[in-house]
Design a protein around this motif. Structure first.
Motif, PDB file in Angstrom:
ATOM      1  N   ALA A  69      14.816   2.233 -48.493  1.00 59.81           N
ATOM      2  CA  ALA A  69      14.965   2.825 -47.165  1.00 59.81           C
ATOM      3  C   ALA A  69      16.401   2.632 -46.695  1.00 59.81           C
ATOM      4  O   ALA A  69      16.914   1.513 -46.703  1.00 59.81           O
ATOM      5  CB  ALA A  69      13.996   2.180 -46.175  1.00 59.81           C
ATOM      6  N   VAL A 104      18.640   2.841 -43.433  1.00 60.33           N
ATOM      7  CA  VAL A 104      18.307   2.740 -42.012  1.00 60.33           C
ATOM      8  C   VAL A 104      19.573   2.846 -41.168  1.00 60.33           C
ATOM      9  O   VAL A 104      20.586   2.193 -41.455  1.00 60.33           O
ATOM     10  CB  VAL A 104      17.588   1.407 -41.711  1.00 60.33           C
ATOM     11  CG1 VAL A 104      17.165   1.348 -40.247  1.00 60.33           C
ATOM     12  CG2 VAL A 104      16.388   1.225 -42.630  1.00 60.33           C
ATOM     13  N   VAL A 138      15.446   6.767 -40.506  1.00 57.73           N
ATOM     14  CA  VAL A 138      15.189   6.018 -41.737  1.00 57.73           C
ATOM     15  C   VAL A 138      14.887   7.026 -42.842  1.00 57.73           C
ATOM     16  O   VAL A 138      13.984   7.853 -42.702  1.00 57.73           O
ATOM     17  CB  VAL A 138      14.001   5.045 -41.578  1.00 57.73           C
ATOM     18  CG1 VAL A 138      13.776   4.275 -42.876  1.00 57.73           C
ATOM     19  CG2 VAL A 138      14.233   4.097 -40.416  1.00 57.73           C
ATOM     20  N   GLN A 139      15.664   6.972 -43.929  1.00 54.97           N
ATOM     21  CA  GLN A 139      15.427   7.830 -45.083  1.00 54.97           C
ATOM     22  C   GLN A 139      14.750   7.000 -46.175  1.00 54.97           C
ATOM     23  O   GLN A 139      15.288   5.972 -46.598  1.00 54.97           O
ATOM     24  CB  GLN A 139      16.734   8.425 -45.606  1.00 54.97           C
ATOM     25  CG  GLN A 139      17.455   9.317 -44.597  1.00 54.97           C
ATOM     26  CD  GLN A 139      18.707   9.928 -45.197  1.00 54.97           C
ATOM     27  OE1 GLN A 139      18.650  10.850 -46.021  1.00 54.97           O
ATOM     28  NE2 GLN A 139      19.852   9.410 -44.788  1.00 54.97           N
ATOM     29  N   LEU A 140      13.575   7.445 -46.610  1.00 54.16           N
ATOM     30  CA  LEU A 140      12.750   6.680 -47.537  1.00 54.16           C
ATOM     31  C   LEU A 140      12.629   7.401 -48.871  1.00 54.16           C
ATOM     32  O   LEU A 140      12.404   8.616 -48.920  1.00 54.16           O
ATOM     33  CB  LEU A 140      11.351   6.469 -46.956  1.00 54.16           C
ATOM     34  CG  LEU A 140      11.274   5.670 -45.648  1.00 54.16           C
ATOM     35  CD1 LEU A 140      10.002   5.992 -44.905  1.00 54.16           C
ATOM     36  CD2 LEU A 140      11.344   4.188 -45.944  1.00 54.16           C
ATOM     37  N   ARG A 151      10.519   6.752 -52.586  1.00 53.74           N
ATOM     38  CA  ARG A 151       9.460   5.926 -53.192  1.00 53.74           C
ATOM     39  C   ARG A 151       9.353   6.225 -54.684  1.00 53.74           C
ATOM     40  O   ARG A 151       9.234   7.377 -55.093  1.00 53.74           O
ATOM     41  CB  ARG A 151       8.121   6.207 -52.507  1.00 53.74           C
ATOM     42  CG  ARG A 151       6.990   5.306 -52.958  1.00 53.74           C
ATOM     43  CD  ARG A 151       5.764   5.508 -52.072  1.00 53.74           C
ATOM     44  NE  ARG A 151       5.225   6.847 -52.201  1.00 53.74           N
ATOM     45  CZ  ARG A 151       4.327   7.204 -53.123  1.00 53.74           C
ATOM     46  NH1 ARG A 151       3.883   6.311 -54.001  1.00 53.74           N
ATOM     47  NH2 ARG A 151       3.871   8.439 -53.163  1.00 53.74           N
ATOM     48  N   VAL A 157       4.798   8.636 -47.791  1.00 53.11           N
ATOM     49  CA  VAL A 157       6.139   8.897 -48.307  1.00 53.11           C
ATOM     50  C   VAL A 157       6.011   9.642 -49.626  1.00 53.11           C
ATOM     51  O   VAL A 157       5.326   9.174 -50.551  1.00 53.11           O
ATOM     52  CB  VAL A 157       6.915   7.579 -48.514  1.00 53.11           C
ATOM     53  CG1 VAL A 157       8.304   7.867 -49.088  1.00 53.11           C
ATOM     54  CG2 VAL A 157       7.025   6.818 -47.205  1.00 53.11           C
TER      55      VAL A 157
END
Length: 690
Positions: free
Chosen positions: A427, A429, A436-438, A440, A460
């Motif tokens: 993430a 932030v 917030v860029q997530l 996975r 996500v």
């Protein structure tokens, strides 16, 4: 009749004895029961067995009721009835009679059923005899057999319990709590481990039995533990006198405990002594051969278990040290938020795994958060985890986008000499904006908790785990954007927090969501509670936690953000950028620093256009924490770093960075994924107009 030879020894006149005499001498009587008339004849010996006088018996079995208790009579009648109906020709049974003095005595009877040509029973002929001594002897044999089985079970039960002991303390607890010590009658035990040329006492017997100066003793000192370790042979101290004479240095300290004997056994593993155990006894003198054999067998089992425990503790210390070395020593403070991290080791195994967390400072007040899990629970998993953590920090610090960071890490793991894969959630932030860029990679989704306690799962979009995505050439990771509002908490965790054998993952997520919803507001207390509930659930996997809470609206907020692209050989774009800087300075209340800011911005743009190829991007923003600052950033596509140099008195170049250094309060260079960023910051006064 045997003829008597001339000159042979003379034989008694009544030889051979009549059967009636043989029965009488052996305290046996006979009976003859005519089933047709119901009469039963008892000879005098049989009457003696029943403790009856001859005038007390009238020939009918009912007359025996005064000597045979009702429950015994019922049992005998049922047995005889079964024999008659089943066609049996023989029966026998033990039963009790009540003697004239009221005491009970065991008796035995057996009879042969006589039948006519049609098979109908009409007569029973048999004997009765005293059986008290016979059963007493049998009880002794049974008791001895039971004692033998019990002694054998002592070793078996203790060995089974020791099989689950993982540490030296576990071994001590098993021995103190096991039925073996109770059966053997030992008061307590002392246990010592060989440590170089010394014996380290790890269990010091009953309360008040510790002898000062014996926590560490040399193997060559005259103590029983040292003796059995030196000789590899057990030492059985069979009396208090034996103890006092053999060990005069030890006995004065323990004679007040009432110890009358002791057994000291060497603990041997792989043909070398690793320690010794002493069993202390009260009210016992001497040891039988069976007891000695049992204790020696028990000592062998304890020695093997103790060696496993020592090796486990050594490996555990090594693994724990490696795990702690691989995890970050400290978590940096984040402006505008709070962070809590936890690592809980697995309940079984080596207490080490590939779970990790990390917080990475990034340019412009942003930061990256990583939670991950390398496949496996061993030192190799921890080593791979450490390498992954390092390369992820490096890729993130270079300024790559979140998707590129994860893709490059997957490539790295694929090229690494390992067959392990890893799941990961990254993430990026920006707490100033809450964005917030997530990304996975095969990991579990995070949770989001609102200020009112409401908790939900954040879905996500994801790709394959690290290593596998590179192997299958599927390195395009989608990015999910989340807006983290003030006072909201983002929870990243590894699957050990929600996965449990026999429990569906969705059920585990729902269970965790309920715990988070009802958990404490304080971030550190919430992290502690999540670790505690894993122990309550019996989780066998290690767990890593990373919690982030954005500060509330009462905290100072940042200002706006302006950006302009300036291409090579485009004077209009350069002029527009200068106008943007001038307008921003006025609009954001930084007029007092206007000349410094405009001159610095112009110098940074000029350097980027002069010394690099391609366009430059200038960004202006106001940062509010820890104090209000105006930040100027100029990005370009070159990885070559600028150098500050002395232009000399007659030089016409080389003064740019000297000027920036003089005018700006702070400045620096940050790597980007495709180039670099040169930035400068100016402290400006607070403004209510923003």
């Amino acid at each position: 009749m045997v003829e008597r030879a001339e000159g042979a020894l003379s034989l008694p006149a009544d030889w051979p004895a009549h059967p009636d005499l043989s029965l009488a001498l052996n305290r046996m009587g006979s009976f003859d029961w005519d089933l047709d008339t119901g009469l039963m004849h008892l000879d005098q010996a049989a009457l003696d067995v029943f403790d009856l006088y001859s005038d007390e018996y009238d020939g009918h079995p009912e007359s025996l009721a005064r000597r045979v208790p009702p429950d015994e009579s019922t049992r005998l009648d049922a047995m005889v009835s079964r024999a008659l109906k089943s066609g049996a020709t023989f029966y026998g049974a033990y039963f009790r009679i009540r003697r004239r003095d009221g005491s009970l005595r065991w008796t035995h009877t057996q009879g042969v059923v006589r039948r006519d040509v049609s098979g109908r029973p009409h007569r029973i002929i048999g004997i009765v005899r005293h059986a008290a001594q016979e059963l007493a002897d049998a009880s002794v044999r049974i008791a001895l057999d039971d004692e033998g089985r019990r002694r054998t079970s002592v070793v078996e039960d203790t060995t089974a319990a020791l099989a689950h002991a993982r540490t030296v303390q576990d071994v001590i607890d098993v021995l103190n709590e096991a039925r073996g010590l109770e059966y053997l009658g030992a008061t307590n035990l002392v246990l010592g481990l060989v440590d170089g040329g010394r014996i380290r006492l790890v269990a010091d017997g009953p309360e008040g039995s510790f002898v000062p100066g014996t926590r560490y003793t040399r193997v060559d000192e005259q103590y029983p533990m040292g003796e059995v370790i030196r000789t590899f042979a057990p030492r059985f101290i069979e009396s208090a006198h034996d103890f006092a004479v053999s060990y005069p240095r030890l006995w004065p300290h323990i004679k007040g405990l009432g110890i009358t004997s002791a057994a000291y056994l060497p603990l041997i593993a792989q043909a070398r002594p690793i320690g010794a155990i002493g069993l202390l006894y009260r009210d016992k003198v001497g040891f039988s051969a069976d007891e000695r054999d049992l204790l020696i067998a028990l000592g062998s089992s304890i020695g093997q278990s103790l060696q496993r425990a020592v090796l486990y503790e050594q490996e555990h210390d090594l693994a724990q040290g490696l795990q702690q070395a691989m995890l970050p020593r400290r978590i940096p403070e984040v402006t505008g938020g709070q962070v809590a991290v936890r690592y809980r080791s697995a309940g079984m195994g080596r207490d080490i795994g590939g779970d990790w967390y990390d917080v990475i400072p990034l340019p412009s007040g942003r930061f990256g958060m990583i939670i991950g899990d390398v496949q496996g629970h061993d030192t190799h998993a921890a080593a791979v985890m450490g390498q992954l953590r390092i390369v992820l920090r490096a890729y993130a610090a270079e300024g790559h986008s979140p998707a590129t960071v994860i893709a490059r890490a997957s490539d790295f793991l694929h090229e690494l000499d390992t067959d392990r894969f890893a799941t990961c959630l990254y993430a990026e932030v920006d707490l100033a904006t809450g964005v917030v860029q997530l990304v996975r990679a095969g990991h579990v989704d995070p949770l989001l908790r609102a200020p009112d306690g409401t908790c939900r799962r954040v879905t996500v979009d994801g790709g394959l785990p690290l290593g596998l995505s590179a192997e299958f050439a599927r390195l395009d990771y989608p990015v999910t954007t989340l807006e983290l509002d003030p006072d909201h908490t983002l929870l990243l965790f590894t699957d050990g927090l929600v996965e449990e054998p026999g429990v569906d993952l969705d059920d585990g997520m729902r269970r965790l969501t309920a715990v988070v919803k009802n958990g404490p507001r304080d971030l550190q207390l919430l992290a502690d509670q999540l670790c505690d509930v894993v122990d309550e659930w019996g989780g066998a996997d290690d767990v890593a936690l990373l919690l982030l809470r954005r500060q509330g609206l009462d905290a100072p907020q940042s200002g706006g953000r302006l950006q302009q692209r300036v291409a090579q050989s485009d004077p209009d774009a350069l002029t527009a950028a200068r106008h943007m800087v001038r307008a921003a300075v006025r609009a954001w209340g930084a007029a007092e620093r206007a000349d410094d800011i405009e001159l610095t911005a112009d110098e940074l743009m000029t350097n980027a256009l002069t010394h690099t190829e391609g366009a430059a991007v200038i960004t202006l923003r106001v940062l509010a924490r820890p104090h209000r600052r105006l930040r100027v950033e100029v990005d370009d596509c070159s990885s070559a770093l600028p150098r500050r140099q002395d232009a000399g008195e007659t030089g016409v170049s080389g003064r740019g960075l000297l000027l920036v250094d003089r005018l700006a309060d702070r400045w620096g260079v940050e790597s980007r994924g495709s180039g670099k960023c040169v930035w400068s910051e100016f402290v400006v006064p607070d403004s209510t107009s923003m």
